[in-house]
Motif scaffolding. Structure first.
Motif, short mmCIF file in Angstrom:
data_model
loop_
_atom_site.label_atom_id
_atom_site.label_comp_id
_atom_site.label_asym_id
_atom_site.label_seq_id
_atom_site.Cartn_x
_atom_site.Cartn_y
_atom_site.Cartn_z
N LYS A 20 1.82 -0.13 -19.58
CA LYS A 20 2.08 0.66 -18.38
C LYS A 20 0.84 1.35 -17.85
O LYS A 20 0.56 1.29 -16.65
CB LYS A 20 3.18 1.69 -18.65
N THR A 21 0.10 2.00 -18.72
CA THR A 21 -1.08 2.75 -18.27
C THR A 21 -2.15 1.83 -17.73
O THR A 21 -2.66 2.04 -16.62
CB THR A 21 -1.64 3.61 -19.42
N VAL A 33 -4.05 4.14 -4.07
CA VAL A 33 -3.15 5.29 -4.09
C VAL A 33 -3.38 6.06 -5.40
O VAL A 33 -3.93 5.53 -6.35
CB VAL A 33 -1.66 4.87 -3.98
N PRO A 34 -2.95 7.33 -5.45
CA PRO A 34 -3.10 8.12 -6.67
C PRO A 34 -2.32 7.50 -7.84
O PRO A 34 -1.30 6.84 -7.66
CB PRO A 34 -2.51 9.49 -6.30
N PHE A 35 -2.80 7.79 -9.06
CA PHE A 35 -2.17 7.34 -10.29
C PHE A 35 -1.85 8.53 -11.17
O PHE A 35 -2.64 9.49 -11.24
CB PHE A 35 -3.10 6.39 -11.05
N ALA A 36 -0.72 8.47 -11.87
CA ALA A 36 -0.38 9.50 -12.85
C ALA A 36 0.22 8.83 -14.08
O ALA A 36 0.93 7.83 -13.98
CB ALA A 36 0.60 10.51 -12.28
N GLU A 37 -0.09 9.39 -15.22
CA GLU A 37 0.40 8.92 -16.51
C GLU A 37 1.53 9.84 -16.95
O GLU A 37 1.30 11.03 -17.19
CB GLU A 37 -0.75 8.95 -17.53
N ALA A 69 9.92 13.06 -11.10
CA ALA A 69 10.55 12.97 -9.77
C ALA A 69 9.83 13.88 -8.78
O ALA A 69 9.61 13.49 -7.61
CB ALA A 69 12.03 13.35 -9.86
N GLU A 70 9.42 15.06 -9.21
CA GLU A 70 8.67 15.96 -8.34
C GLU A 70 7.33 15.35 -7.94
O GLU A 70 6.91 15.46 -6.79
CB GLU A 70 8.46 17.32 -9.02
N TRP A 71 6.66 14.70 -8.89
CA TRP A 71 5.38 14.05 -8.58
C TRP A 71 5.59 12.96 -7.53
O TRP A 71 4.83 12.86 -6.56
CB TRP A 71 4.75 13.47 -9.84
N LEU A 72 6.63 12.15 -7.71
CA LEU A 72 6.92 11.09 -6.73
C LEU A 72 7.17 11.69 -5.35
O LEU A 72 6.66 11.18 -4.35
CB LEU A 72 8.13 10.27 -7.17
N LEU A 73 7.95 12.74 -5.30
CA LEU A 73 8.25 13.40 -4.02
C LEU A 73 6.98 13.90 -3.35
O LEU A 73 6.79 13.72 -2.14
CB LEU A 73 9.22 14.56 -4.27
N ARG A 78 1.56 9.58 0.98
CA ARG A 78 0.38 8.73 0.78
C ARG A 78 0.60 7.61 -0.23
O ARG A 78 -0.27 6.78 -0.41
CB ARG A 78 -0.81 9.58 0.37
N GLY A 79 1.74 7.62 -0.93
CA GLY A 79 2.00 6.60 -1.95
C GLY A 79 1.44 7.00 -3.29
O GLY A 79 0.67 7.96 -3.40
N GLY A 80 1.82 6.27 -4.32
CA GLY A 80 1.32 6.56 -5.65
C GLY A 80 1.92 5.62 -6.67
O GLY A 80 2.93 4.97 -6.42
N VAL A 81 1.28 5.58 -7.81
CA VAL A 81 1.75 4.80 -8.95
C VAL A 81 1.83 5.74 -10.14
O VAL A 81 0.86 6.46 -10.42
CB VAL A 81 0.81 3.62 -9.27
N ILE A 82 2.96 5.73 -10.83
CA ILE A 82 3.12 6.53 -12.03
C ILE A 82 3.75 5.66 -13.11
O ILE A 82 4.54 4.77 -12.82
CB ILE A 82 3.97 7.80 -11.76
#
Length: 170
Positions: A20-21, A33-37, A69-73, A78-82
């Motif tokens: 995943k990472t 787009v931004p990424f979060a682990e 869910a808060e991070w996605l919101l 701008r979009g993102g991948v987590i």
């Protein structure tokens, strides 16, 4: 809606050790787009349980899923991948409730391949002893969920290409 289509929100899901990472970082870079682990969102108590070889339950995961869910919101404009294991459908529904346009990339590989990957990792809190509990908990994406199953038997580049193609076809 057009903005969300141009800037996708993606959850790279699957059991621990599925990549995943690595794939998530590569996918985020490809999509710009931004990424979060999601592992970084676990409270210390969850990490301690996993280090001790104790599987998390729904109660343990609840505040973690709220934070994801808060991070996605927050990323919607701008979009993102987590990354997020998102093993159960109800977990994915919770994330989709916060961000209805979210698209799930389910990284899938054989138990043997995933176990080899976990054993090769250094410095991660998730032991291989918890892999079977994750496989037992996993509810694969259903036909009515927004997402795609992506095999991880190839290289990172091949897996990322498949994931990127699925996101672009969403």
């Amino acid at each position: 809606m057009a903005q969300e289509e141009e800037a996708p929100l993606v959850v790279v899901m699957g059991v621990s050790g599925s990549g995943k990472t690595t794939v998530g970082q590569s996918l985020a870079q490809s999509l710009d787009v931004p990424f979060a682990e999601a592992d970084d969102f676990h409270p210390p108590e969850n990490v301690a349980k996993m280090r001790a070889g104790i599987a998390l339950d729904d109660e343990d995961r609840a505040p973690w899923l709220v934070t994801i869910a808060e991070w996605l919101l927050e990323q919607r404009p701008r979009g993102g991948v987590i990354t997020c294991s998102a093993l159960k459908r109800r977990y994915r529904e919770r994330l989709a409730a916060a961000a209805p346009s979210v698209f799930f990339i389910h990284l899938h590989g054989s138990a043997e391949l995933i176990a080899r990957r976990i054993n090769a990792r250094r410095g991660h809190f998730m032991p291989v002893s918890l892999l079977q509990s994750q496989l037992d908990t996993l509810e694969p994406l259903a036909a009515d969920e927004r997402g795609a199953l992506v095999p991880v038997s190839g290289t990172v580049e091949e897996t990322t290409r498949l994931a990127l193609a699925a996101v672009r076809q969403r």
